[in-house]
Design a protein around this motif. Structure first.
Motif, PDB file in Angstrom:
ATOM      1  N   ASP A   1      10.943  12.077  -2.320  1.00 36.14           N
ATOM      2  CA  ASP A   1       9.578  11.612  -2.603  1.00 36.14           C
ATOM      3  C   ASP A   1       8.730  11.852  -1.357  1.00 36.14           C
ATOM      4  OD1 ASP A   1       7.222  10.344  -3.009  1.00 36.14           O
ATOM      5  OD2 ASP A   1       8.067   8.382  -3.512  1.00 36.14           O
TER       6      ASP A   1
ATOM      7  N   TYR B   1       8.881   2.513  -1.484  1.00 35.06           N
ATOM      8  CA  TYR B   1       7.748   2.538  -2.410  1.00 35.06           C
ATOM      9  C   TYR B   1       7.677   3.890  -3.101  1.00 35.06           C
ATOM     10  CZ  TYR B   1       3.091   1.898  -4.351  1.00 35.06           C
ATOM     11  OH  TYR B   1       2.042   1.771  -5.223  1.00 35.06           O
TER      12      TYR B   1
ATOM     13  N   THR C   1       2.397   8.434  -8.309  1.00 37.94           N
ATOM     14  CA  THR C   1       3.214   7.750  -9.316  1.00 37.94           C
ATOM     15  C   THR C   1       3.531   8.676 -10.492  1.00 37.94           C
ATOM     16  OG1 THR C   1       2.093   5.694  -8.697  1.00 37.94           O
ATOM     17  CG2 THR C   1       3.407   5.647 -10.700  1.00 37.94           C
TER      18      THR C   1
ATOM     19  N   VAL D   1       5.511  12.209  -1.280  1.00 35.14           N
ATOM     20  CA  VAL D   1       4.110  11.915  -1.591  1.00 35.14           C
ATOM     21  C   VAL D   1       3.340  11.526  -0.328  1.00 35.14           C
ATOM     22  CG1 VAL D   1       2.589  10.272  -2.781  1.00 35.14           C
ATOM     23  CG2 VAL D   1       4.522  11.295  -4.000  1.00 35.14           C
TER      24      VAL D   1
HETATM   25  N1  PMP Z   1       5.515   7.572  -3.293  1.00 33.07           N
HETATM   26  C1  PMP Z   1       5.196   7.320  -2.013  1.00 33.07           C
HETATM   27  C2  PMP Z   1       6.222   7.573  -0.958  1.00 33.07           C
HETATM   28  C3  PMP Z   1       3.938   6.832  -1.683  1.00 33.07           C
HETATM   29  O1  PMP Z   1       3.626   6.594  -0.399  1.00 33.07           O
HETATM   30  C4  PMP Z   1       2.990   6.614  -2.712  1.00 33.07           C
HETATM   31  C5  PMP Z   1       1.603   6.082  -2.417  1.00 33.07           C
HETATM   32  N2  PMP Z   1       1.474   5.265  -1.323  1.00 33.07           N
HETATM   33  C6  PMP Z   1       3.374   6.879  -4.027  1.00 33.07           C
HETATM   34  C7  PMP Z   1       4.638   7.362  -4.287  1.00 33.07           C
HETATM   35  C8  PMP Z   1       2.444   6.635  -5.165  1.00 33.07           C
HETATM   36  O2  PMP Z   1       1.332   7.469  -5.071  1.00 33.07           O
HETATM   37  P1  PMP Z   1      -0.020   7.114  -5.829  1.00 33.07           P
HETATM   38  O3  PMP Z   1      -0.578   5.895  -5.187  1.00 33.07           O
HETATM   39  O4  PMP Z   1      -0.881   8.317  -5.628  1.00 33.07           O
HETATM   40  O5  PMP Z   1       0.331   6.897  -7.272  1.00 33.07           O
END
Ligand code: PMP
Length: 416
Positions: free
Chosen positions: A221, A136, A110, A223
């Motif tokens: 994104d 997300y 995030t 992540v």
């Molecule tokens: N972006 C994506 C695509 C995610 O999958 C996630 C976490 N599932 C996040 C952002 C947020 O990451 P965090 O939970 O470490 O804040």
């Protein structure tokens, strides 16, 4: 533990790590983890297909990463400024990630997505940000899927479009007009409670073309998917380079660090913003990241997890059919989403994953899963054979299954 937690922790655990939205026999607290396995607070062992929701890439407590982390722990972690490892890590990312000319480190996904959004606005002096409907990007008020405690203004200037749908993307771009700051794209569609979907090359290219034509900033994104599909940004697989990318979860094999990377095109915006956190300079996490990157650079972890994921997918397809079920197994094989055809309220999926938990296999009824490098063919084959008997017990119980009430409530409470 749950009863004690309910007294001293709001909702006993926030977000997806709580078990309120899972079958009743799911453990919520884990005592330890090693390789591909986790042990719950009662000492039960599970083969863990969640991999901590992504951070476990090599296997829990991988000795190569642990020794790099503990060597740094003996020297210092959070200090008055960053350690030289920060520069080394940024240099390594610039070497590995084609679009990256610089990297910036933070703690959670995030943080990374929120910073990317700020950089896109700082770089362009514009306000509108496009995201795919249902995607997300984290738990901040601008992106949380649960609206409680947020106000509509938190999402002001956020516009949505349908993933992979160029016409809807173009309509959102037209609505943003000359105020388009950026497009934030997940590398593939990987949201909860839905089949996954890979991006078409045309869609990914169109995102790039729009940003080139308008001066807006393209953000991937990564992540969740970063380094699970490519030893590069995940959109290298469709030949598109973003201006910014967001990273987290697995690149330090479970140590807490995330990152924003960018090209020089958006460096001025990145230079201009204020972003910081007390623990963002943690040198232990950076040492763990450097060790992890050295291990994964040759691409063999991706190859192995994809191969094992395909073995699992093929095996589950076969045994599920024998019991009269059709599975929708979607997305990259190393990040599988397994849903049942004809199961709109997820009651069959809940019953099946619940039976798998009893066999010692931690699968998820509505979230994509992850394979890790510590898994073996034997692990996969044992999963398939446990699945065989789990399918049989679900088939027998089918007429009596009920939907999970919290899941039904969730569908009506979701913001988008
Ligand atoms: N972006 C994506 C695509 C995610 O999958 C996630 C976490 N599932 C996040 C952002 C947020 O990451 P965090 O939970 O470490 O804040």
């Amino acid at each position: 533990m749950r009863a004690r937690a309910a007294k001293v922790m709001p909702s006993s655990a926030f977000g997806h790590v709580g078990t309120a939205l899972l079958p009743a026999n799911y453990p919520q607290f884990f005592e330890r983890a090693e390789g591909a396995y986790v042990w719950d607070a009662d000492g039960n062992r599970y083969l863990d297909y969640m991999c901590a929701f992504g951070p476990n890439l090599l296997g829990y407590r991988d000795p190569r990463v642990e020794s790099a982390a503990s060597a740094q722990a003996a020297r210092g972690d959070v200090m008055t400024g960053p350690s030289p490892l920060a520069v080394e890590l940024a240099e390594k990312f610039v070497e590995i990630v084609a679009h990256a000319d610089w990297a910036f480190f933070c703690k959670n996904g995030t943080d990374a997505t929120t910073i990317a959004r700020t950089i896109a606005r700082a770089q362009t002096g514009r306000r509108k940000i496009l995201i795919a409907e249902g995607s997300y990007h984290g738990a901040a008020p601008w992106c949380t899927p649960f609206p409680a405690g947020t106000v509509p203004e938190d999402r002001a200037h956020m516009l949505t479009f349908t993933f992979n749908d160029i016409a809807s993307l173009e309509a959102a771009v037209a609505e943003a007009g000359d105020d388009l700051a950026g497009i934030i794209a997940t590398p593939f569609k990987h949201e909860a409670f839905a089949n996954q979907e890979l991006p078409t090359q045309n869609y990914a290219r169109r995102c790039r073309e729009i940003c080139d034509a308008t001066g807006a900033v393209l953000v991937v994104d990564d992540v969740r998917a970063g380094f699970r599909l490519a030893v590069d940004c995940s959109w290298a697989t469709v030949g598109v380079e973003p201006d910014l990318s967001c990273w987290g979860k697995c690149f330090a094999n479970g140590y807490s660090i995330s990152a924003v990377m960018g090209s020089n095109r958006v460096k001025q915006g990145a230079d201009s913003i204020f972003a910081t956190g007390s623990f963002w300079q943690s040198a232990i996490s950076m040492a763990a990241a450097l060790a992890t990157l050295d291990i994964i650079r040759d691409g063999k972890v991706i190859e192995k997890t994809a191969r094992l994921g395909q073995r699992l997918r093929d095996g589950l397809d076969q045994v599920s059919r024998r019991h009269g079920f059709t599975l929708n197994q979607t997305g990259p094989a190393q990040m599988p989403q397994i849903l049942f055809e004809g199961d709109p309220d997820f009651r069959i999926g809940f019953a099946w994953t619940s039976a798998m938990i009893d066999h010692g296999f931690y699968l998820h009824p509505w979230h994509n899963m992850f394979l890790c490098d510590a898994m073996t063919e034997e692990d996969i084959d044992q999963t398939i054979s446990a699945a065989d008997s789990a399918f049989a017990s679900v088939r027998a119980a089918l007429p009596t299954l009920q939907p999970h009430e919290r899941v039904l409530a969730l569908f009506s409470a979701r913001a988008h």
